[in-house]
Design a protein around this motif. Structure first.
Motif, short mmCIF file in Angstrom:
data_model
loop_
_atom_site.label_atom_id
_atom_site.label_comp_id
_atom_site.label_asym_id
_atom_site.label_seq_id
_atom_site.Cartn_x
_atom_site.Cartn_y
_atom_site.Cartn_z
N LEU A 77 -7.29 8.54 -6.86
CA LEU A 77 -7.38 7.14 -7.25
C LEU A 77 -6.33 6.30 -6.52
O LEU A 77 -6.64 5.26 -5.92
CB LEU A 77 -7.20 7.00 -8.77
CG LEU A 77 -7.09 5.55 -9.30
CD1 LEU A 77 -8.40 4.82 -9.10
CD2 LEU A 77 -6.71 5.57 -10.78
N ASN A 78 -5.10 6.76 -6.53
CA ASN A 78 -4.01 5.99 -5.93
C ASN A 78 -4.01 6.08 -4.40
O ASN A 78 -3.62 5.12 -3.72
CB ASN A 78 -2.67 6.43 -6.50
CG ASN A 78 -2.47 5.95 -7.92
OD1 ASN A 78 -2.61 4.76 -8.20
ND2 ASN A 78 -2.19 6.86 -8.84
N LEU A 79 -4.45 7.21 -3.86
CA LEU A 79 -4.56 7.30 -2.40
C LEU A 79 -5.63 6.33 -1.90
O LEU A 79 -5.46 5.67 -0.87
CB LEU A 79 -4.90 8.73 -1.98
CG LEU A 79 -5.00 8.94 -0.45
CD1 LEU A 79 -3.69 8.57 0.24
CD2 LEU A 79 -5.39 10.38 -0.14
N ASN A 80 -6.73 6.24 -2.65
CA ASN A 80 -7.78 5.28 -2.29
C ASN A 80 -7.23 3.85 -2.29
O ASN A 80 -7.50 3.05 -1.39
CB ASN A 80 -8.95 5.40 -3.26
CG ASN A 80 -10.11 4.49 -2.87
OD1 ASN A 80 -10.56 4.51 -1.72
ND2 ASN A 80 -10.59 3.70 -3.81
N LEU A 81 -6.43 3.52 -3.31
CA LEU A 81 -5.81 2.20 -3.38
C LEU A 81 -4.87 1.98 -2.19
O LEU A 81 -4.85 0.90 -1.59
CB LEU A 81 -5.02 2.05 -4.68
CG LEU A 81 -5.82 1.75 -5.94
CD1 LEU A 81 -4.94 1.89 -7.18
CD2 LEU A 81 -6.41 0.34 -5.87
N ALA A 82 -4.10 3.00 -1.84
CA ALA A 82 -3.17 2.89 -0.72
C ALA A 82 -3.91 2.61 0.59
O ALA A 82 -3.55 1.70 1.35
CB ALA A 82 -2.34 4.17 -0.59
N LEU A 83 -4.98 3.37 0.83
CA LEU A 83 -5.74 3.20 2.06
C LEU A 83 -6.45 1.85 2.09
O LEU A 83 -6.56 1.22 3.15
CB LEU A 83 -6.75 4.33 2.23
CG LEU A 83 -6.15 5.75 2.32
CD1 LEU A 83 -7.24 6.79 2.47
CD2 LEU A 83 -5.15 5.85 3.47
N SER A 84 -6.91 1.39 0.94
CA SER A 84 -7.58 0.08 0.88
C SER A 84 -6.60 -1.06 1.17
O SER A 84 -7.02 -2.16 1.53
CB SER A 84 -8.22 -0.12 -0.50
OG SER A 84 -7.24 -0.33 -1.50
N GLY B 38 0.78 -1.23 0.00
CA GLY B 38 0.00 0.00 0.00
C GLY B 38 0.81 1.27 0.00
O GLY B 38 0.45 2.25 -0.67
N ILE B 39 1.92 1.30 0.73
CA ILE B 39 2.69 2.53 0.85
C ILE B 39 3.24 3.00 -0.49
O ILE B 39 3.46 4.19 -0.72
CB ILE B 39 3.84 2.36 1.89
CG1 ILE B 39 4.44 3.71 2.27
CG2 ILE B 39 4.89 1.41 1.38
CD1 ILE B 39 3.49 4.62 2.99
N TYR B 40 3.43 2.06 -1.43
CA TYR B 40 3.94 2.43 -2.75
C TYR B 40 2.89 3.24 -3.51
O TYR B 40 3.22 4.18 -4.24
CB TYR B 40 4.34 1.19 -3.55
CG TYR B 40 5.45 0.37 -2.92
CD1 TYR B 40 6.18 0.84 -1.83
CD2 TYR B 40 5.77 -0.88 -3.41
CE1 TYR B 40 7.19 0.09 -1.25
CE2 TYR B 40 6.79 -1.65 -2.84
CZ TYR B 40 7.49 -1.15 -1.76
OH TYR B 40 8.48 -1.90 -1.20
N PHE B 41 1.62 2.89 -3.33
CA PHE B 41 0.54 3.66 -3.97
C PHE B 41 0.41 5.03 -3.32
O PHE B 41 0.02 6.00 -3.99
CB PHE B 41 -0.77 2.88 -3.89
CG PHE B 41 -0.81 1.70 -4.82
CD1 PHE B 41 -1.20 1.85 -6.15
CD2 PHE B 41 -0.42 0.45 -4.38
CE1 PHE B 41 -1.20 0.76 -7.02
CE2 PHE B 41 -0.43 -0.65 -5.24
CZ PHE B 41 -0.82 -0.49 -6.55
N ALA B 42 0.73 5.13 -2.02
CA ALA B 42 0.73 6.44 -1.37
C ALA B 42 1.82 7.32 -1.97
O ALA B 42 1.61 8.51 -2.24
CB ALA B 42 0.93 6.27 0.13
N THR B 43 3.02 6.75 -2.20
CA THR B 43 4.11 7.50 -2.83
C THR B 43 3.70 7.95 -4.23
O THR B 43 3.95 9.09 -4.63
CB THR B 43 5.38 6.63 -2.92
OG1 THR B 43 5.77 6.24 -1.59
CG2 THR B 43 6.52 7.40 -3.55
N LEU B 44 3.06 7.06 -4.97
CA LEU B 44 2.59 7.41 -6.31
C LEU B 44 1.55 8.53 -6.24
O LEU B 44 1.59 9.48 -7.05
CB LEU B 44 1.99 6.17 -6.99
CG LEU B 44 1.41 6.37 -8.39
CD1 LEU B 44 2.44 6.94 -9.35
CD2 LEU B 44 0.86 5.04 -8.92
N ALA B 45 0.64 8.45 -5.28
CA ALA B 45 -0.38 9.49 -5.12
C ALA B 45 0.25 10.84 -4.83
O ALA B 45 -0.16 11.88 -5.38
CB ALA B 45 -1.34 9.09 -3.99
N GLU B 46 1.26 10.86 -3.99
CA GLU B 46 1.94 12.10 -3.64
C GLU B 46 2.60 12.72 -4.87
O GLU B 46 2.55 13.95 -5.08
CB GLU B 46 2.96 11.84 -2.53
CG GLU B 46 2.32 11.46 -1.19
CD GLU B 46 3.20 10.57 -0.32
OE1 GLU B 46 2.66 9.94 0.60
OE2 GLU B 46 4.41 10.49 -0.58
#
Length: 536
Positions: A488-495, A467-475
């Motif tokens: 979209l990617n923050l939602n994936l990270a949190l999920s 998940g943390i990789y999707f948070a980095t992508l979202a940022e």
């Protein structure tokens, strides 16, 4: 002096590793131990200790082969064996030094293999006046007189050979025979055990160990394992001398397939094989350790060890913490006790208590890499970045060290140094996804978004469920003006389980959407609190 021979008909069954684990436990108990590497055609017993003990060879790196050659080919018997006795010096200052008679300088000296190939075995044992038996009895007598060990542990040569006969029949008080479950091992082990049991002068007790069994996960598999052990028992005609033989098992361990390290008192978390080695140790040594004149220190250590070993299988953190605290109160000179308790404190965010425990572990075992690693982590959590970096000196043995050092350098705003460390780590480990992620985070901080995207997409390709990789992508999306992709990617990270603590280090990025209703709604959907992200 009790002499115990570790033997296997075939190699690859964990014989030398089992011996090494028994030796380190005796060292921890303060017992004086001497080892002999009789596996002269495949030597290297000292390598088993390389992570926990420093090998100090005798001058000239002489060993057993030199001693035998000098007698068999030159007719010279050394007056003393000190010229072939090296030492294994523990990194933990509270453990006893282990004496070792290695095979010799097989790594750097071509003469080792020449001597081995021309030694006059037949004259020593089969001539009109054989002197081989007396030679090896003399070796044992000199070990007892000059070294005075409590235990002599012999790593025997494999197969049915003269050397195996010497180590099993002539020298041993107890024999530990190890085998894996296949036909070759059954054939050879049966012949050796029955030969020992039928010998007229048989006195040595035999302990048989079936190794590298898959751990049973169900009652059916446990029953199958019991049936397997029974079949092995039946191989050995136990009606002859059944009182002389006992059985146990050692389960397989995936970690040993990567790194054959000592496991009897691990300091890196709970492992099943640790318990197997502890049981094996009790079976082999309790009879001699539990004598009336056993000193109180050893009793105290054993009591503390029992609590420590129980903690390794305890899942409840509070109970685990109490077991380790009780062990430390009983005996406070085992770095693994402090290390294990430090991990619990770190896990519950009690960083000050974790720091104290890791410092105590480091004080007793200053060369342990993982203790340094966690000291760096805890000091980083306490924002003592310069102190954290003191524990992270190149070169590193594992890729995780590049990750933690670069992370601390980033937190300390030493971006150029951090990039150099990450690049070095990725040169060595190009597919380590967490190193790619930390470099992507660094590129995000210094504004090189294109490079950041390249790294994070590769990291996600390697580990798509992190998940943390999707948070980095979202940022990166948000800073690059891609608002829809950000959500979209923050939602994936949190999920995928990302929490406030995971994204707090990038709070300057999330500050840009702090009052955005879509951001607020997303946090509420996953029951996250803004205050935990933006708190100082």
């Amino acid at each position: 002096m009790k002499t115990i021979t570790f033997y296997s008909y075939k190699g690859g069954v964990g014989r030398s590793l089992a011996l090494s684990n028994m030796a380190i436990k005796l060292s921890q108990l303060g017992k004086k131990v001497c080892l002999i590497d009789f596996d002269i055609e495949a030597p290297g017993l000292q390598y088993k200790f390389s992570n926990d003990y420093k090998y100090e060879p005798v001058a000239g790196n002489k060993g057993l082969v030199d001693h035998i050659y000098k007698f068999s080919n030159e007719g010279v018997l050394n007056d003393s064996i000190q010229c072939i006795v090296g030492h294994l010096v523990p990194k933990n200052r509270n453990y006893a030094v282990i004496d070792i008679i290695s095979a010799g300088d097989f790594e750097n000296d071509d003469d080792y293999w020449k001597k081995l190939s021309v030694m006059k075995w037949s004259e020593m044992f089969y001539s009109a006046k054989p002197k081989g038996t007396q030679f090896f009895l003399d070796l044992k007598a000199k070990i007892q007189k000059e070294i005075k060990p409590d235990y002599l542990l012999i790593d025997s040569r494999t197969g049915i050979t003269d050397i195996a006969g010497i180590t099993l029949k002539l020298l041993a008080d107890k024999v530990v025979i190890l085998a894996v479950n296949n036909e070759e091992n059954k054939f050879g082990t049966k012949k050796v055990v029955n030969a020992l049991l039928k010998a007229d002068n048989h006195e040595a007790k035999i302990h048989f160990v079936l190794t590298r069994l898959p751990y049973p996960d169900s009652p059916l598999e446990k029953a199958e394992e019991s049936d397997l052990v029974k079949k092995w028992r039946d191989q050995f005609n136990l009606g002859l001398n059944s009182a002389f033989i006992t059985f146990s098992s050692i389960y397989s361990d995936r970690g040993l397939q990567k790194d054959e390290s000592l496991k009897i008192n691990i300091t890196k978390g709970s492992e099943r094989i640790t318990l197997d080695y502890q049981k094996l140790f009790s079976t082999i040594f309790d009879e001699t350790l539990n004598v009336e004149n056993e000193d109180s220190t050893i009793k105290i250590i054993k009591e503390a060890d029992e609590l420590y070993e129980k903690s390794l299988t305890e899942e409840d953190k509070s109970k685990k913490l109490k077991l380790l605290t009780d062990a430390i109160e009983i005996y406070d000179k085992k770095p693994e006790y402090y290390f294990e308790r430090g991990l619990i404190y770190l896990n519950i965010d009690d960083f000050k208590s974790a720091l104290k425990d890791f410092e105590k572990s480091y004080e007793q075992q200053p060369d342990d890499d993982f203790t340094k690693y966690y000291l760096a982590i805890v000091n980083g959590k306490l924002e003592r970045y310069d102190k954290a970096l003191e524990y992270l000196n190149d070169p590193f043995r594992f890729p995780q060290f590049y990750h933690i050092k670069s992370t601390i350098l980033i937190l300390n705003k030493q971006y150029d140094e951090a990039l150099n460390i990450i690049n070095t780590g990725l040169d060595l480990y190009p597919d380590e996804d967490y190193l790619l992620n930390v470099r992507a985070e660094l590129y995000r901080i210094i504004g090189e978004y294109k490079k950041g995207f390249e790294d994070i997409y590769k990291a996600i390709e390697i580990a798509p469920n992190t998940g943390i990789y999707f948070a980095t992508l979202a940022e990166l999306n948000l800073l690059n003006g891609e608002a829809s992709d950000f959500y979209l990617n923050l939602n994936l990270a949190l999920s995928k389980g990302v929490t406030e603590k995971d994204i707090k280090n990038a709070k300057d990025v999330y500050e840009k959407v702090r009052t955005d209703q879509k951001f607020i709604d997303l946090l509420e959907r996953y029951q996250l609190q803004q205050s935990k992200i933006f708190e100082e």
